[in-house]
Scaffold this motif. Structure first.
Motif, PDB file in Angstrom:
ATOM      1  N   PHE A  45       0.829  -1.205   0.000  1.00 36.59           N
ATOM      2  CA  PHE A  45       0.000   0.000   0.000  1.00 36.59           C
ATOM      3  C   PHE A  45       0.865   1.257   0.000  1.00 36.59           C
ATOM      4  O   PHE A  45       0.594   2.216  -0.732  1.00 36.59           O
ATOM      5  CB  PHE A  45      -0.913  -0.004   1.231  1.00 36.59           C
ATOM      6  CG  PHE A  45      -1.799   1.208   1.349  1.00 36.59           C
ATOM      7  CD1 PHE A  45      -2.968   1.320   0.607  1.00 36.59           C
ATOM      8  CD2 PHE A  45      -1.468   2.241   2.219  1.00 36.59           C
ATOM      9  CE1 PHE A  45      -3.789   2.432   0.718  1.00 36.59           C
ATOM     10  CE2 PHE A  45      -2.275   3.355   2.339  1.00 36.59           C
ATOM     11  CZ  PHE A  45      -3.444   3.457   1.582  1.00 36.59           C
ATOM     12  N   GLU A  56      -6.044   6.399   4.684  1.00 37.79           N
ATOM     13  CA  GLU A  56      -7.017   6.792   3.658  1.00 37.79           C
ATOM     14  C   GLU A  56      -6.396   6.803   2.267  1.00 37.79           C
ATOM     15  O   GLU A  56      -7.098   6.685   1.264  1.00 37.79           O
ATOM     16  CB  GLU A  56      -7.577   8.189   3.954  1.00 37.79           C
ATOM     17  CG  GLU A  56      -8.401   8.282   5.225  1.00 37.79           C
ATOM     18  CD  GLU A  56      -7.549   8.437   6.470  1.00 37.79           C
ATOM     19  OE1 GLU A  56      -8.114   8.405   7.574  1.00 37.79           O
ATOM     20  OE2 GLU A  56      -6.305   8.584   6.361  1.00 37.79           O
ATOM     21  N   GLY A  57      -5.076   6.969   2.208  1.00 35.38           N
ATOM     22  CA  GLY A  57      -4.384   6.983   0.928  1.00 35.38           C
ATOM     23  C   GLY A  57      -4.183   8.371   0.352  1.00 35.38           C
ATOM     24  O   GLY A  57      -3.877   8.496  -0.837  1.00 35.38           O
ATOM     25  N   TRP A 241     -12.437   9.257   3.275  1.00 36.46           N
ATOM     26  CA  TRP A 241     -12.082   7.938   2.751  1.00 36.46           C
ATOM     27  C   TRP A 241     -12.523   7.844   1.301  1.00 36.46           C
ATOM     28  O   TRP A 241     -13.701   7.986   0.994  1.00 36.46           O
ATOM     29  CB  TRP A 241     -12.760   6.854   3.570  1.00 36.46           C
ATOM     30  CG  TRP A 241     -12.147   5.498   3.341  1.00 36.46           C
ATOM     31  CD1 TRP A 241     -12.422   4.643   2.309  1.00 36.46           C
ATOM     32  CD2 TRP A 241     -11.142   4.871   4.130  1.00 36.46           C
ATOM     33  NE1 TRP A 241     -11.652   3.515   2.403  1.00 36.46           N
ATOM     34  CE2 TRP A 241     -10.852   3.621   3.525  1.00 36.46           C
ATOM     35  CE3 TRP A 241     -10.455   5.225   5.293  1.00 36.46           C
ATOM     36  CZ2 TRP A 241      -9.917   2.735   4.046  1.00 36.46           C
ATOM     37  CZ3 TRP A 241      -9.522   4.346   5.808  1.00 36.46           C
ATOM     38  CH2 TRP A 241      -9.255   3.111   5.193  1.00 36.46           C
ATOM     39  N   TRP A 244     -12.100   4.337  -3.907  1.00 34.02           N
ATOM     40  CA  TRP A 244     -11.204   3.327  -4.473  1.00 34.02           C
ATOM     41  C   TRP A 244     -10.500   2.487  -3.411  1.00 34.02           C
ATOM     42  O   TRP A 244     -10.020   1.379  -3.692  1.00 34.02           O
ATOM     43  CB  TRP A 244     -10.149   3.975  -5.366  1.00 34.02           C
ATOM     44  CG  TRP A 244      -9.236   4.953  -4.668  1.00 34.02           C
ATOM     45  CD1 TRP A 244      -9.347   6.305  -4.664  1.00 34.02           C
ATOM     46  CD2 TRP A 244      -8.067   4.653  -3.881  1.00 34.02           C
ATOM     47  NE1 TRP A 244      -8.336   6.886  -3.923  1.00 34.02           N
ATOM     48  CE2 TRP A 244      -7.538   5.878  -3.426  1.00 34.02           C
ATOM     49  CE3 TRP A 244      -7.433   3.467  -3.509  1.00 34.02           C
ATOM     50  CZ2 TRP A 244      -6.404   5.963  -2.617  1.00 34.02           C
ATOM     51  CZ3 TRP A 244      -6.293   3.548  -2.708  1.00 34.02           C
ATOM     52  CH2 TRP A 244      -5.788   4.789  -2.289  1.00 34.02           C
ATOM     53  N   ASN A 245     -10.430   2.988  -2.172  1.00 34.02           N
ATOM     54  CA  ASN A 245      -9.660   2.324  -1.126  1.00 34.02           C
ATOM     55  C   ASN A 245     -10.535   1.300  -0.398  1.00 34.02           C
ATOM     56  O   ASN A 245     -11.403   1.669   0.397  1.00 34.02           O
ATOM     57  CB  ASN A 245      -9.114   3.368  -0.144  1.00 34.02           C
ATOM     58  CG  ASN A 245      -8.129   2.771   0.853  1.00 34.02           C
ATOM     59  OD1 ASN A 245      -7.944   1.564   0.910  1.00 34.02           O
ATOM     60  ND2 ASN A 245      -7.504   3.633   1.640  1.00 34.02           N
ATOM     61  N   ARG A 246     -10.294   0.021  -0.647  1.00 35.49           N
ATOM     62  CA  ARG A 246     -11.065  -1.061  -0.024  1.00 35.49           C
ATOM     63  C   ARG A 246     -10.301  -1.737   1.110  1.00 35.49           C
ATOM     64  O   ARG A 246     -10.769  -2.719   1.674  1.00 35.49           O
ATOM     65  CB  ARG A 246     -11.415  -2.117  -1.085  1.00 35.49           C
ATOM     66  CG  ARG A 246     -12.189  -1.573  -2.286  1.00 35.49           C
ATOM     67  CD  ARG A 246     -13.544  -1.066  -1.880  1.00 35.49           C
ATOM     68  NE  ARG A 246     -14.310  -0.593  -3.025  1.00 35.49           N
ATOM     69  CZ  ARG A 246     -15.528  -0.060  -2.936  1.00 35.49           C
ATOM     70  NH1 ARG A 246     -16.104   0.052  -1.758  1.00 35.49           N
ATOM     71  NH2 ARG A 246     -16.154   0.361  -4.016  1.00 35.49           N
ATOM     72  N   GLN A 247      -9.149  -1.200   1.449  1.00 27.03           N
ATOM     73  CA  GLN A 247      -8.270  -1.868   2.401  1.00 27.03           C
ATOM     74  C   GLN A 247      -8.619  -1.528   3.842  1.00 27.03           C
ATOM     75  O   GLN A 247      -8.918  -0.379   4.166  1.00 27.03           O
ATOM     76  CB  GLN A 247      -6.814  -1.469   2.121  1.00 27.03           C
ATOM     77  CG  GLN A 247      -5.822  -2.022   3.148  1.00 27.03           C
ATOM     78  CD  GLN A 247      -4.398  -1.756   2.745  1.00 27.03           C
ATOM     79  OE1 GLN A 247      -3.936  -2.272   1.731  1.00 27.03           O
ATOM     80  NE2 GLN A 247      -3.680  -0.978   3.525  1.00 27.03           N
ATOM     81  N   TRP A 249      -6.942  -1.318   7.602  1.00 24.10           N
ATOM     82  CA  TRP A 249      -5.612  -1.141   8.197  1.00 24.10           C
ATOM     83  C   TRP A 249      -5.835  -0.983   9.694  1.00 24.10           C
ATOM     84  O   TRP A 249      -6.154   0.095  10.166  1.00 24.10           O
ATOM     85  CB  TRP A 249      -4.945   0.089   7.603  1.00 24.10           C
ATOM     86  CG  TRP A 249      -3.565   0.379   8.108  1.00 24.10           C
ATOM     87  CD1 TRP A 249      -3.101   0.232   9.371  1.00 24.10           C
ATOM     88  CD2 TRP A 249      -2.472   0.912   7.354  1.00 24.10           C
ATOM     89  NE1 TRP A 249      -1.798   0.616   9.468  1.00 24.10           N
ATOM     90  CE2 TRP A 249      -1.381   1.039   8.235  1.00 24.10           C
ATOM     91  CE3 TRP A 249      -2.321   1.287   6.019  1.00 24.10           C
ATOM     92  CZ2 TRP A 249      -0.155   1.540   7.827  1.00 24.10           C
ATOM     93  CZ3 TRP A 249      -1.092   1.780   5.625  1.00 24.10           C
ATOM     94  CH2 TRP A 249      -0.017   1.912   6.506  1.00 24.10           C
TER      95      TRP A 249
END
Length: 271
Positions: A45, A56-57, A241, A244-247, A249
């Motif tokens: 990631f 959140e990226g 959030w 696209w972010n399905r992760q 953590w």
């Protein structure tokens, strides 16, 4: 809280006071023991050379919290709590001259493994081994600040090593998350503790020795820390959030991220 990996007997989780020395010792030991698993779990990631502000990226390439990427060339930048130095690697690709600092020797070994054509420094954020005015910018993506007992000490050290007008940007767990259980699913959506309880979260071994410490500050506390350190607060970013972010953590997840903030990014400038 973002602890995830620990070998040996399960430590006892509690809330109690933990001072500067104990917190620093616990953080160094925890990250040295868990750096391998952390990089294995999250390295994909984080990437080798991305600058991500949190789970959140939010990417610095898009956010520009340090300033326009085109303006980073030639600037000296200190990354505090650098881990494997992913952020410093991105900064170097923009033409900046980063220095990656971390308390953990094992994290810096991962920085060497990936590759670093810039200085790596093993040191405590509360005692930066640099001369006054050494850097144009300083940054920290979840590094040091959540784990130190005296954040103002770190702020003043960063202030000291920055030139006048230098920017200091750091991200931490959003303080509101401390009122909720550290769970990514529905069970993590009910308030379980007082937001105003500043008692540190501590994991300790059977002898009572802290092996992990994280310190809670309210949003107001964080702002006052910034001001007490000699900075002006330019912006407070609460990343939403993205779809696209399905992760997941740790306690961060799409479910929770769409409802409550998980990260706070403070954009500051040295007076």
């Amino acid at each position: 809280m973002i602890q995830e990996f620990e070998s040996g007997p399960e430590p006892e989780a509690t809330r109690r006071d933990s001072g500067v020395t104990e917190s620093s010792r616990a953080s160094r030991g925890w990250w040295d023991r868990n750096a391998d698993e952390y990089q294995q779990e999250h390295g994909g990631f984080l990437g080798d050379d991305r600058f991500v502000w949190g789970p959140e990226g939010l990417d610095e390439a898009e956010a520009g919290l340090l300033g326009p990427a085109a303006g980073l060339a030639g600037l000296r930048v200190l990354e505090i709590g650098a881990g494997a130095a992913q952020c410093s690697r991105w900064l170097a690709a923009q033409g900046a001259h980063p220095v990656a600092l971390d308390l953990s020797h094992r994290q810096l070994q991962h920085a060497l493994r990936i590759g670093a054509d810039f200085p790596l420094v093993e040191a405590d954020a509360g005692a930066l081994p640099f001369a006054d005015g050494s850097f144009d910018l300083a940054c920290s993506a979840y590094g040091a600040i959540p784990f130190v007992a005296d954040p103002v000490l770190v702020m003043r050290e960063v202030h000291r090593v920055l030139r006048p007008g230098g920017r200091w940007v750091f991200s931490v767990t959003h303080p509101v998350r401390w009122a909720f259980p550290d769970e990514p699913g529905p069970e993590g959506l009910s308030v379980a503790a007082s937001y105003f309880d500043r008692t540190p979260y501590v994991e300790q071994d059977e002898t009572g020795r802290a092996v992990y410490v994280e310190h809670h500050r309210t949003i107001g506390d964080r702002v006052r820390d910034v001001v007490a350190g000699g900075f002006r607060l330019l912006d407070l970013v609460e990343p939403e959030w993205p779809d696209w972010n399905r992760q997941e953590w740790g306690g961060w997840s799409p479910l929770r991220g769409h409802l409550i903030p998980g990260t706070a990014v403070f954009v500051c400038e040295r007076d």
